[in-house]
Motif scaffolding. Structure first.
Motif, PDB file in Angstrom:
ATOM      1  N   LEU A   9       0.805  -8.479 -62.880  1.00  0.00           N
ATOM      2  CA  LEU A   9      -0.581  -8.886 -62.619  1.00  0.00           C
ATOM      3  C   LEU A   9      -0.711 -10.375 -62.355  1.00  0.00           C
ATOM      4  CD1 LEU A   9      -3.225  -7.110 -64.830  1.00  0.00           C
ATOM      5  CD2 LEU A   9      -3.086  -7.279 -62.378  1.00  0.00           C
ATOM      6  N   LYS A  10       0.145 -11.178 -63.021  1.00  0.00           N
ATOM      7  CA  LYS A  10       0.031 -12.620 -62.823  1.00  0.00           C
ATOM      8  C   LYS A  10       0.289 -12.995 -61.378  1.00  0.00           C
ATOM      9  CE  LYS A  10       0.895 -14.462 -67.370  1.00  0.00           C
ATOM     10  NZ  LYS A  10       1.439 -15.552 -68.132  1.00  0.00           N
ATOM     11  N   GLU A  11       1.331 -12.393 -60.804  1.00  0.00           N
ATOM     12  CA  GLU A  11       1.620 -12.694 -59.402  1.00  0.00           C
ATOM     13  C   GLU A  11       0.542 -12.128 -58.491  1.00  0.00           C
ATOM     14  OE1 GLU A  11       5.518 -11.896 -57.976  1.00  0.00           O
ATOM     15  OE2 GLU A  11       6.440 -13.017 -59.610  1.00  0.00           O
ATOM     16  N   PHE A  12       0.082 -10.935 -58.837  1.00  0.00           N
ATOM     17  CA  PHE A  12      -0.973 -10.306 -58.030  1.00  0.00           C
ATOM     18  C   PHE A  12      -2.228 -11.179 -58.026  1.00  0.00           C
ATOM     19  CE2 PHE A  12      -3.896  -6.488 -57.373  1.00  0.00           C
ATOM     20  CZ  PHE A  12      -3.575  -6.384 -56.036  1.00  0.00           C
ATOM     21  N   SER A  13      -2.478 -11.864 -59.155  1.00  0.00           N
ATOM     22  CA  SER A  13      -3.722 -12.630 -59.282  1.00  0.00           C
ATOM     23  C   SER A  13      -3.711 -13.919 -58.471  1.00  0.00           C
ATOM     24  CB  SER A  13      -3.998 -12.948 -60.750  1.00  0.00           C
ATOM     25  OG  SER A  13      -3.166 -14.001 -61.174  1.00  0.00           O
ATOM     26  N   THR A  14      -2.573 -14.271 -57.843  1.00  0.00           N
ATOM     27  CA  THR A  14      -2.580 -15.482 -57.013  1.00  0.00           C
ATOM     28  C   THR A  14      -3.200 -15.222 -55.642  1.00  0.00           C
ATOM     29  OG1 THR A  14      -0.352 -14.962 -56.271  1.00  0.00           O
ATOM     30  CG2 THR A  14      -0.537 -16.468 -58.117  1.00  0.00           C
ATOM     31  N   ASN A  15      -3.539 -13.963 -55.352  1.00  0.00           N
ATOM     32  CA  ASN A  15      -4.192 -13.677 -54.080  1.00  0.00           C
ATOM     33  C   ASN A  15      -5.630 -14.179 -54.091  1.00  0.00           C
ATOM     34  OD1 ASN A  15      -2.190 -12.100 -52.550  1.00  0.00           O
ATOM     35  ND2 ASN A  15      -2.274 -10.819 -54.374  1.00  0.00           N
ATOM     36  N   ASN A  16      -6.095 -14.520 -52.909  1.00  0.00           N
ATOM     37  CA  ASN A  16      -7.466 -15.010 -52.785  1.00  0.00           C
ATOM     38  C   ASN A  16      -8.374 -13.871 -52.370  1.00  0.00           C
ATOM     39  OD1 ASN A  16      -6.655 -17.760 -53.257  1.00  0.00           O
ATOM     40  ND2 ASN A  16      -5.728 -17.648 -51.223  1.00  0.00           N
ATOM     41  N   ASP A  17      -9.389 -13.643 -53.172  1.00  0.00           N
ATOM     42  CA  ASP A  17     -10.260 -12.496 -52.937  1.00  0.00           C
ATOM     43  C   ASP A  17     -10.973 -12.590 -51.600  1.00  0.00           C
ATOM     44  OD1 ASP A  17     -10.367 -10.487 -55.038  1.00  0.00           O
ATOM     45  OD2 ASP A  17     -10.690 -12.205 -56.331  1.00  0.00           O
ATOM     46  N   ARG A  36     -11.562  -4.590 -53.729  1.00  0.00           N
ATOM     47  CA  ARG A  36     -10.883  -5.871 -53.973  1.00  0.00           C
ATOM     48  C   ARG A  36      -9.375  -5.656 -54.013  1.00  0.00           C
ATOM     49  NH1 ARG A  36     -11.719  -8.169 -59.175  1.00  0.00           N
ATOM     50  NH2 ARG A  36     -10.348  -9.797 -58.422  1.00  0.00           N
ATOM     51  N   GLU A  37      -8.958  -4.595 -54.690  1.00  0.00           N
ATOM     52  CA  GLU A  37      -7.524  -4.386 -54.831  1.00  0.00           C
ATOM     53  C   GLU A  37      -6.881  -4.116 -53.475  1.00  0.00           C
ATOM     54  OE1 GLU A  37      -6.392  -2.469 -58.335  1.00  0.00           O
ATOM     55  OE2 GLU A  37      -4.393  -1.982 -57.618  1.00  0.00           O
ATOM     56  N   ASN A  40      -6.517  -7.339 -51.637  1.00  0.00           N
ATOM     57  CA  ASN A  40      -5.520  -8.233 -52.229  1.00  0.00           C
ATOM     58  C   ASN A  40      -4.096  -7.741 -52.002  1.00  0.00           C
ATOM     59  OD1 ASN A  40      -7.144 -10.258 -53.244  1.00  0.00           O
ATOM     60  ND2 ASN A  40      -7.666  -9.066 -55.051  1.00  0.00           N
ATOM     61  N   THR A  42      -2.633  -7.127 -49.203  1.00  0.00           N
ATOM     62  CA  THR A  42      -2.035  -7.557 -47.948  1.00  0.00           C
ATOM     63  C   THR A  42      -2.550  -8.922 -47.520  1.00  0.00           C
ATOM     64  OG1 THR A  42      -1.781  -7.028 -45.617  1.00  0.00           O
ATOM     65  CG2 THR A  42      -3.783  -6.233 -46.676  1.00  0.00           C
ATOM     66  N   TRP A 201      -3.554   0.208 -61.963  1.00  0.00           N
ATOM     67  CA  TRP A 201      -3.684  -0.709 -60.827  1.00  0.00           C
ATOM     68  C   TRP A 201      -2.408  -0.781 -60.007  1.00  0.00           C
ATOM     69  CZ3 TRP A 201      -0.677  -4.920 -59.850  1.00  0.00           C
ATOM     70  CH2 TRP A 201       0.133  -5.375 -60.896  1.00  0.00           C
TER      71      TRP A 201
END
Lengths: 317, 149
Positions: A9-17, A36-37, A40, A42, A201
């Motif tokens: 999740l930490k890496e996933f959370s670096t995406n910009n919504d 949102r998912e 995020n 792609t 998720w």
């Protein structure tokens, strides 16, 4: 295509919504979690179209739009048609060399609620799947027409009370079974079809990436818990979705090329469906003594369906 | 409908400042609302604060008046698991470089999903009444709960 890391999740959370806040979906709505998912998952440009439904009317209330991508506002039934039209035009212009940036990767996605997918947009979707465009269709399945006051749709399961199939002294709510849309879409021979849930998720993100990567028409049915019409507290959206997947009311699985079925989530402890039903106001009447048989029927259906899925997974047909 | 005043005002969105906007009934077919000023081809690599939003983007609006309860964030207990980020329906958890920074109170509707999915003990997000002061809420944060054996 440029897929983003979903290792944790930490890496996933670096995406910009790319779905902005201040849309007008209800507090605790699972629609926006799913959207949102997907966005995020792609880095590619996205061309999105939405069938009329909660998502469309809430994310595009004039003069605001919550979308940071190209997004087409269209009728109740034809998001699949609109986005496949855009895809056909994109291919044609690429061939003729009239695109401004021909190397920019573009993905085409259509969103629809269960009303527009199972009922109203069904033949449009079926046509788009048959024509074999390269797009992904995502159904946000909240099991009723939530946008117009919670009418019964063909996604509503047995026993749920809706504003047009009400429970009362003479009825226990909807009497018909839910349509098995995933099997119908797999029968179109689609290269990737899946049923996913936002509480898991990672499997959802994996499924989305697979669908976006796969060339050809892909279909994903996602469980979208509806706080307003399922009648539970907004904070419990993920809890109720957990109950749905753990009771196998919504099994999570994928079907590749119409025959290769993989179960993506096996609950360690399968809970009885009563727990899932008891968490929602729309099933409250089923706990009266005269309606107990409906719960038994629901449990029987779930067990039979799970058995079928497991056998199909084993047989690879 | 007069220009610049919206039917959505009573739902809690701010009143528009831009007078050049037309009413919904004056919009012609095929109209495009631009989310960004100028070139938007690299938006996916820009954080919200680096983007150039137009007044059409709902990022510039607020739904803060929907809330009757609000989440308060306690940095001291947070482990940056990002559960709240992935399940926030309103894009209101501000996460930058794998770190949770806080809550976007302009877009939070106070649903409470973030509190439910928070795994720490005690929780690093808790719901308080909208009127309560954040510092007071943090001062009275509950202690660690012992597991019942």
């Amino acid at each position: 295509m440029a897929i983003t890391s979903i290792k944790n999740l930490k890496e996933f959370s670096t995406n910009n919504d790319r779905l902005e806040g201040a849309h007008l979906l209800c507090p605790g709505c699972a629609h926006s979690m799913i959207v949102r998912e997907l966005m995020n998952c792609t880095d590619d440009n996205l061309v999105i179209s939405s069938n009329t439904g909660c998502l469309e009317v809430s994310t595009a209330v004039y003069p605001y739009t919550s979308w940071d991508t190209s997004w087409i506002h269209i009728g109740f039934e034809n998001a699949a048609t609109a986005v496949t039209g855009a895809e056909a035009m994109y291919k044609a212009r690429k061939r003729k060399g009239t695109l401004k940036d021909p190397d920019a990767p573009v993905k085409f996605v259509a969103f629809g609620g269960d009303g527009s997918t199972y009922d109203i947009g069904f033949q449009w979707l079926s046509g788009a799947m048959e024509r074999g465009h390269d797009f992904t269709y995502i159904c946000l399945d909240n099991e009723n027409y939530a946008n117009t006051g919670g009418q019964r749709s063909s996604a509503t399961p047995i026993g749920a009370t809706t504003s047009t199939a009400q429970a009362g002294t003479h009825s226990y709510g909807k009497k018909e079974k839910k349509k098995d849309i995933v099997a119908i879409m797999a029968a179109h021979g689609a290269p990737y079809v899946a049923q996913l849930a936002p509480n898991k998720w990672k499997s959802m993100a994996k499924g989305f990436q697979k669908a976006l990567e796969t060339e050809g028409p892909c279909f994903i049915n996602t469980v979208s818990a509806c706080t307003t019409e399922w009648r539970f507290d907004p904070k419990d959206t993920i809890h109720v979705t957990d109950l749905a997947t753990d009771s196998l009311m919504f099994p999570i699985y994928e079907i590749i090329d119409g025959h290769e079925l993989n179960i993506l989530y096996r609950p360690k402890n399968v809970i009885p469906v009563e727990d899932y039903l008891a968490a929602q106001g729309r099933y409250r009447h089923l706990f009266k003594p005269e309606n107990k048989h409906v719960i038994e029927e629901i449990q029987k259906n779930i067990d039979a369906y799970w058995e079928m899925l497991q056998r199909r997974e084993e047989a690879r047909i | 409908m007069s220009k610049g005043v919206l039917a959505t005002d009573k739902r809690g969105m701010r009143e528009l400042g831009a007078e050049d906007k037309v009413g919904w009934d004056e919009v012609t077919k095929g109209v495009v609302l631009d989310s960004f000023e100028g070139d938007a081809s690299d938006v996916v690599h820009q954080k919200a604060e680096e983007r150039h939003y137009t007044d059409f983007n709902s990022y510039t609006a607020t739904v803060a008046s929907w809330r009757i309860i609000k989440p308060v964030y306690n940095r001291d207990i947070c482990i940056d698991c990002q559960n709240c980020w992935v399940w926030c329906p309103d894009t209101s958890i501000i996460s930058r470089d794998k770190q949770m920074l806080g809550i976007d109170y302009d877009h939070c509707k106070g649903c409470g999903v973030c509190v439910e999915v928070c795994p720490t003990n005690p929780k690093s997000l808790l719901m308080f009444a909208e009127a309560e002061d954040n510092d007071e809420a943090l001062a009275g944060w509950p202690q660690k709960e012992k597991k019942a054996k």
